[in-house]
Design a protein around this motif. Structure first.
Motif, PDB file in Angstrom:
ATOM      1  N   THR A   2       8.905  68.273  34.771  1.00 41.57           N
ATOM      2  CA  THR A   2       9.268  68.408  36.179  1.00 41.57           C
ATOM      3  C   THR A   2      10.593  67.703  36.404  1.00 41.57           C
ATOM      4  O   THR A   2      10.785  66.569  35.971  1.00 41.57           O
ATOM      5  CB  THR A   2       8.182  67.805  37.098  1.00 41.57           C
ATOM      6  N   ILE A   3      11.485  68.375  37.082  1.00 43.52           N
ATOM      7  CA  ILE A   3      12.806  67.829  37.368  1.00 43.52           C
ATOM      8  C   ILE A   3      12.769  67.110  38.708  1.00 43.52           C
ATOM      9  O   ILE A   3      12.211  67.625  39.679  1.00 43.52           O
ATOM     10  CB  ILE A   3      13.844  68.970  37.425  1.00 43.52           C
ATOM     11  N   THR A   4      13.355  65.923  38.769  1.00 46.31           N
ATOM     12  CA  THR A   4      13.562  65.260  40.055  1.00 46.31           C
ATOM     13  C   THR A   4      14.886  65.809  40.569  1.00 46.31           C
ATOM     14  O   THR A   4      15.926  65.647  39.935  1.00 46.31           O
ATOM     15  CB  THR A   4      13.626  63.732  39.893  1.00 46.31           C
ATOM     16  N   ASN A  25      11.286  79.843  37.242  1.00 41.36           N
ATOM     17  CA  ASN A  25       9.952  79.219  37.222  1.00 41.36           C
ATOM     18  C   ASN A  25       9.977  77.813  36.630  1.00 41.36           C
ATOM     19  O   ASN A  25       9.112  77.451  35.829  1.00 41.36           O
ATOM     20  CB  ASN A  25       8.944  80.086  36.444  1.00 41.36           C
ATOM     21  N   ILE A  26      10.973  77.048  37.006  1.00 46.11           N
ATOM     22  CA  ILE A  26      11.089  75.671  36.520  1.00 46.11           C
ATOM     23  C   ILE A  26      10.562  74.733  37.610  1.00 46.11           C
ATOM     24  O   ILE A  26      10.956  74.840  38.776  1.00 46.11           O
ATOM     25  CB  ILE A  26      12.555  75.342  36.157  1.00 46.11           C
ATOM     26  N   ASP A  27       9.643  73.842  37.213  1.00 44.68           N
ATOM     27  CA  ASP A  27       9.054  72.901  38.171  1.00 44.68           C
ATOM     28  C   ASP A  27      10.072  71.846  38.561  1.00 44.68           C
ATOM     29  O   ASP A  27      10.744  71.285  37.704  1.00 44.68           O
ATOM     30  CB  ASP A  27       7.856  72.168  37.545  1.00 44.68           C
ATOM     31  N   PHE A  28      10.136  71.572  39.857  1.00 41.91           N
ATOM     32  CA  PHE A  28      10.986  70.476  40.317  1.00 41.91           C
ATOM     33  C   PHE A  28      10.374  69.830  41.543  1.00 41.91           C
ATOM     34  O   PHE A  28       9.600  70.446  42.268  1.00 41.91           O
ATOM     35  CB  PHE A  28      12.419  70.951  40.598  1.00 41.91           C
ATOM     36  N   GLN A  29      10.725  68.572  41.711  1.00 43.79           N
ATOM     37  CA  GLN A  29      10.279  67.789  42.860  1.00 43.79           C
ATOM     38  C   GLN A  29      11.521  67.541  43.703  1.00 43.79           C
ATOM     39  O   GLN A  29      12.420  66.823  43.275  1.00 43.79           O
ATOM     40  CB  GLN A  29       9.695  66.467  42.340  1.00 43.79           C
ATOM     41  N   ALA A  30      11.604  68.174  44.870  1.00 44.20           N
ATOM     42  CA  ALA A  30      12.774  68.004  45.725  1.00 44.20           C
ATOM     43  C   ALA A  30      12.716  66.656  46.437  1.00 44.20           C
ATOM     44  O   ALA A  30      11.671  66.268  46.964  1.00 44.20           O
ATOM     45  CB  ALA A  30      12.854  69.138  46.735  1.00 44.20           C
ATOM     46  N   LYS A 115      22.151  76.034  30.182  1.00 51.12           N
ATOM     47  CA  LYS A 115      22.137  75.220  28.960  1.00 51.12           C
ATOM     48  C   LYS A 115      21.176  74.038  29.068  1.00 51.12           C
ATOM     49  O   LYS A 115      20.517  73.675  28.106  1.00 51.12           O
ATOM     50  CB  LYS A 115      23.539  74.678  28.665  1.00 51.12           C
ATOM     51  N   THR A 116      21.138  73.430  30.246  1.00 44.89           N
ATOM     52  CA  THR A 116      20.382  72.192  30.398  1.00 44.89           C
ATOM     53  C   THR A 116      18.898  72.407  30.695  1.00 44.89           C
ATOM     54  O   THR A 116      18.050  71.748  30.113  1.00 44.89           O
ATOM     55  CB  THR A 116      21.004  71.323  31.521  1.00 44.89           C
ATOM     56  N   TRP A 117      18.601  73.324  31.622  1.00 42.08           N
ATOM     57  CA  TRP A 117      17.224  73.402  32.142  1.00 42.08           C
ATOM     58  C   TRP A 117      16.412  74.601  31.661  1.00 42.08           C
ATOM     59  O   TRP A 117      15.201  74.606  31.816  1.00 42.08           O
ATOM     60  CB  TRP A 117      17.247  73.386  33.658  1.00 42.08           C
ATOM     61  N   LYS A 118      17.062  75.613  31.095  1.00 42.42           N
ATOM     62  CA  LYS A 118      16.295  76.785  30.658  1.00 42.42           C
ATOM     63  C   LYS A 118      15.486  76.451  29.411  1.00 42.42           C
ATOM     64  O   LYS A 118      15.990  75.828  28.501  1.00 42.42           O
ATOM     65  CB  LYS A 118      17.253  77.948  30.368  1.00 42.42           C
TER      66      LYS A 118
END
Length: 119
Positions: A2-4, A25-30, A115-118
Motif C-alpha cells: 500500500t502506498i502512502t 488497481n494499486i492500493d494507496f492510502q490518501a 517504472k516505480t509503482w507498476k
C-alpha cells in the motif's frame, strides 16, 4: 503493497496521479498533505528513496513558496532549514508525494509512476 499518497485533493496533478493508481488497481492510502503534513523524517525518507535532493521537494510554483521568498533563501539553507520549512506547511511540498517500502515518488510523471509503482 500500500502506498502512502500525500495529496492536496484540489490539485489537478494529484487527481491525475490518483486516477493512474486506481486504473492500475494499486492500493494507496490518501493523506491530506495540508491537514496531515509529513514529518521531517518522512520528508527526508521520501527524498532519499526518490533519489532527490531536498531542494527538489519544494513546490516552487506555490504561493506560499513565493510569499516566504524561499527561492533566494534555499541557496544558503541547511538541510535542517529545508526540512523545517517543508514539514511546517504541506503547501510547500511538491505533490503528490508517494512512499511505499523502499520506493518514493514526488510529483507525477506517468513514465516515472510506470517504472516505480507498476507491478
Amino acid at each position: 503493497m500500500t502506498i502512502t499518497f500525500y495529496e492536496y485533493p484540489k490539485c489537478s496533478t494529484c487527481q491525475k496521479a490518483k486516477k493512474w493508481l486506481k486504473d492500475q488497481n494499486i492500493d494507496f492510502q490518501a493523506v491530506h498533505i495540508v491537514e496531515n503534513p509529513p514529518t521531517k523524517a518522512e520528508i527526508r525518507e521520501a527524498a532519499d528513496k526518490a533519489g532527490l535532493e531536498l531542494k527538489k521537494l519544494f513546490n516552487t510554483s506555490g504561493m506560499k513558496y513565493r510569499e516566504l521568498g524561499l527561492k533566494d533563501k534555499l541557496k544558503d539553507a541547511s538541510e535542517e532549514d529545508m526540512l523545517e520549512w517543508l514539514a511546517s506547511d504541506g503547501m510547500l511540498i511538491k505533490r503528490p508525494m508517494a512512499i511505499s517500502g523502499d520506493k518514493a515518488t514526488v510529483g507525477f510523471k506517468e513514465d516515472t509512476y510506470e517504472k516505480t509503482w507498476k507491478r
